[in-house]
Design a protein around this motif. Structure first.
Motif, mmCIF file in Angstrom:
data_model
loop_
_atom_site.group_PDB
_atom_site.id
_atom_site.type_symbol
_atom_site.label_atom_id
_atom_site.label_comp_id
_atom_site.label_asym_id
_atom_site.label_seq_id
_atom_site.Cartn_x
_atom_site.Cartn_y
_atom_site.Cartn_z
ATOM 1 N N VAL A 1 86.517 13.425 -21.221
ATOM 2 C CA VAL A 1 86.928 12.039 -20.983
ATOM 3 C C VAL A 1 86.088 11.428 -19.874
ATOM 4 N N THR A 2 86.120 10.099 -19.814
ATOM 5 C CA THR A 2 85.468 9.375 -18.730
ATOM 6 C C THR A 2 86.533 8.910 -17.757
ATOM 7 N N GLY A 3 86.434 9.350 -16.499
ATOM 8 C CA GLY A 3 87.418 8.988 -15.490
ATOM 9 C C GLY A 3 86.951 7.843 -14.628
ATOM 10 N N LYS A 4 87.567 7.715 -13.476
ATOM 11 C CA LYS A 4 87.191 6.662 -12.541
ATOM 12 C C LYS A 4 85.752 6.871 -12.083
ATOM 13 N N GLY A 5 85.069 5.762 -11.874
ATOM 14 C CA GLY A 5 83.671 5.840 -11.488
ATOM 15 C C GLY A 5 82.767 6.311 -12.606
ATOM 16 N N ASN A 6 83.285 6.231 -13.871
ATOM 17 C CA ASN A 6 82.522 6.652 -15.054
ATOM 18 C C ASN A 6 82.081 8.105 -14.982
ATOM 19 N N LYS A 7 82.874 8.922 -14.300
ATOM 20 C CA LYS A 7 82.564 10.346 -14.218
ATOM 21 C C LYS A 7 83.199 11.074 -15.412
ATOM 22 N N VAL A 8 82.383 11.847 -16.087
ATOM 23 C CA VAL A 8 82.862 12.611 -17.240
ATOM 24 C C VAL A 8 83.416 13.945 -16.766
ATOM 25 N N ARG A 9 84.568 14.319 -17.274
ATOM 26 C CA ARG A 9 85.111 15.636 -16.930
ATOM 27 C C ARG A 9 85.648 16.319 -18.183
ATOM 28 N N ALA A 10 85.709 17.618 -18.110
ATOM 29 C CA ALA A 10 86.169 18.439 -19.226
ATOM 30 C C ALA A 10 87.539 19.018 -18.895
ATOM 31 N N VAL A 11 88.479 18.886 -19.834
ATOM 32 C CA VAL A 11 89.847 19.369 -19.642
ATOM 33 C C VAL A 11 90.173 20.346 -20.769
ATOM 34 N N PRO A 12 90.306 21.640 -20.482
ATOM 35 C CA PRO A 12 90.717 22.583 -21.525
ATOM 36 C C PRO A 12 92.122 22.241 -22.016
ATOM 37 N N LEU A 13 92.304 22.223 -23.321
ATOM 38 C CA LEU A 13 93.614 21.918 -23.893
ATOM 39 C C LEU A 13 94.357 23.210 -24.199
ATOM 40 N N PRO A 14 95.615 23.312 -23.778
ATOM 41 C CA PRO A 14 96.385 24.527 -24.063
ATOM 42 C C PRO A 14 96.760 24.597 -25.537
ATOM 43 N N SER A 15 97.039 25.780 -25.984
ATOM 44 C CA SER A 15 97.378 25.981 -27.396
ATOM 45 C C SER A 15 98.619 25.202 -27.811
ATOM 46 N N ALA A 16 99.495 24.902 -26.835
ATOM 47 C CA ALA A 16 100.747 24.220 -27.148
ATOM 48 C C ALA A 16 100.537 22.852 -27.785
ATOM 49 N N CYS A 17 99.428 22.196 -27.491
ATOM 50 C CA CYS A 17 99.238 20.843 -28.018
ATOM 51 C C CYS A 17 98.396 20.800 -29.282
ATOM 52 N N LEU A 18 97.818 21.924 -29.694
ATOM 53 C CA LEU A 18 96.899 21.908 -30.829
ATOM 54 C C LEU A 18 97.574 21.663 -32.178
ATOM 55 N N GLN B 1 91.853 19.591 -8.702
ATOM 56 C CA GLN B 1 91.135 18.334 -8.468
ATOM 57 C C GLN B 1 90.155 18.049 -9.606
ATOM 58 N N ALA B 2 89.438 19.074 -10.035
ATOM 59 C CA ALA B 2 88.466 18.896 -11.118
ATOM 60 C C ALA B 2 89.160 18.547 -12.429
ATOM 61 N N LEU B 3 90.290 19.176 -12.709
ATOM 62 C CA LEU B 3 91.019 18.907 -13.950
ATOM 63 C C LEU B 3 91.602 17.499 -13.965
ATOM 64 N N LEU B 4 92.046 17.035 -12.803
ATOM 65 C CA LEU B 4 92.678 15.720 -12.714
ATOM 66 C C LEU B 4 91.684 14.589 -12.494
ATOM 67 N N GLY B 5 90.493 14.918 -12.059
ATOM 68 C CA GLY B 5 89.499 13.891 -11.806
ATOM 69 C C GLY B 5 89.757 13.101 -10.544
ATOM 70 N N HIS B 6 90.374 13.746 -9.532
ATOM 71 C CA HIS B 6 90.609 13.071 -8.260
ATOM 72 C C HIS B 6 89.309 12.999 -7.470
ATOM 73 N N ALA B 7 89.060 11.853 -6.839
ATOM 74 C CA ALA B 7 87.861 11.713 -6.011
ATOM 75 C C ALA B 7 87.962 12.560 -4.753
ATOM 76 N N SER B 8 89.173 12.736 -4.245
ATOM 77 C CA SER B 8 89.389 13.499 -3.016
ATOM 78 C C SER B 8 90.395 14.615 -3.257
#
Length: 362
Positions: free
Chosen positions: A220-237, A329-336
């Motif tokens: 996904v593209t987060g704030k500041g147009n930063k792309v991040r990767a979020v592993p999806l758990p099996s529960a949502c597949l 922080q990396a999973l949520l895309g927080h700047a700080s």
């Protein structure tokens, strides 16, 4: 959109002393606050109905205060004016029950953050020659003292999950229900912001990548147009695969697939309002199925939004499973990382457990 009761439309449709009249540096290309406010809201808040409502509410509050104080428009306010406004919303108020109360810290912080964001954006785009709101919000101190409170309890989330994985309601078409389950699964188990699931054709995001073990990763593209990767758990597949089958797609996205994750009934990518409404529909159905005496959970569900699911995702990582803060922080895309750390303050029993574990009884 911004006119509060008692404020004439002409009040906002003018420019104050700090408005920049030089076309070369005023990149907004507008000459009054009304137009500049509309551009600000479109740029900073249009991605989320909830965010837009919050921003409009706070700007109305400021406009009403300016009217009472015979000040304005916004571009005419000085730093002293804005500091006086801050003192006003922080001051205790007398209520009808005879008691005196102060506004909640979160309410004050949100109000000042919106005002600061408006002036900072106006100054950055050249509409203002100065930024009188510089330092108005508490900045770092606010981030360190802010504690997220918009959570659903574990029981409420379990109730929503049961609804979302249950049978199709009689009054909902099966295709709509399958899509709603997929949308719920993404917000529930990926912790994304509302706008991060809105299709961006130029970037071909958000998208799903599937590895050799059929594990899914959401990009996904987060704030500041930063792309991040979020592993999806099996529960949502299961919900996501069922929705793809309804759309005539293979269960797993093939390499290089560039399609919107969620479509509207007309075949276009579903926008932020549509995504928001689908999640709210799950909350509403879960609330309607509660016993009559469970008023507390009903109230919580009626007030919940997609961002409550993001808060719940963060709390699950940080509090329930002790995920290291930099990872969360990396999973949520927080700047700080300080923002991520605020979730650790939501459960004092966790702190006690840390202390006891660090100093065991001999």
């Amino acid at each position: 959109m911004l006119q509060p009761a008692g404020v004439a439309p002409a009040w906002l449709a003018r420019a104050g002393r700090f408005a920049n009249a030089v076309a070369l540096t005023n990149t907004l290309g507008v000459a009054d606050d009304a137009q500049a406010v509309r551009l600000f809201l479109r740029e900073r808040a249009s991605h989320s109905p909830h965010t837009l409502r919050a921003y409009v509410t706070e700007l109305r509050r400021l406009a009403a205060w300016c009217t009472r104080e015979r000040l304005g428009p916004f571009s005419d306010l000085t730093r002293r004016d804005l500091m006086a406004y801050r003192d006003t919303i922080q001051a205790p108020r007398h209520h009808g029950d005879g008691k005196t109360r102060r506004a909640a810290p979160a309410t004050v912080s949100r109000a000042l953050a919106v005002v600061s964001s408006l002036y900072a954006w106006w100054h950055r785009t050249g509409y203002l020659s100065v930024n009188p709101a510089e330092g108005l919000a508490a900045g770092r101190r606010a981030r360190m003292t802010w504690t997220p409170v918009r959570f659903l309890s574990a029981a409420a989330l379990a109730n929503c999950d049961a609804v979302a994985t249950g049978d199709t309601p009689d009054d909902v078409p099966s295709t709509v229900w399958t899509r709603r389950r997929a949308i719920w699964a993404l917000y529930r188990f990926a912790g994304v912001r509302l706008a991060e699931l809105v299709w961006n054709e130029a970037l071909a995001l958000p998208r799903i990548e599937v590895d050799e073990a059929r594990q899914w990763t959401l990009h996904v593209t987060g704030k500041g147009n930063k792309v991040r990767a979020v592993p999806l758990p099996s529960a949502c597949l299961p919900a996501l695969r069922a929705y793809r089958r309804v759309r005539g797609l293979p269960d797993d996205p093939p390499p290089g697939e560039q399609l919107p994750l969620i479509h509207s009934e007309r075949g276009r990518a579903l926008g932020p309002s549509g995504l928001y409404d689908e999640v709210r529909a799950v909350f509403a159905l879960a609330a309607a199925r509660l016993p009559p005496d469970d008023s507390a959970m009903r109230v919580a569900l009626e007030g919940a939004s997609t961002h409550w699911l993001r808060h719940g995702y963060a709390r699950t990582l940080v509090v329930d499973h002790l995920v290291p803060l930099p990872v969360a922080q990396a999973l949520l895309g927080h700047a700080s990382v300080e923002t991520t750390a605020t979730y650790a303050r939501t459960d004092s029993t966790q702190l006690r457990a840390f202390v006891k574990g660090s100093f065991p009884v001999p």
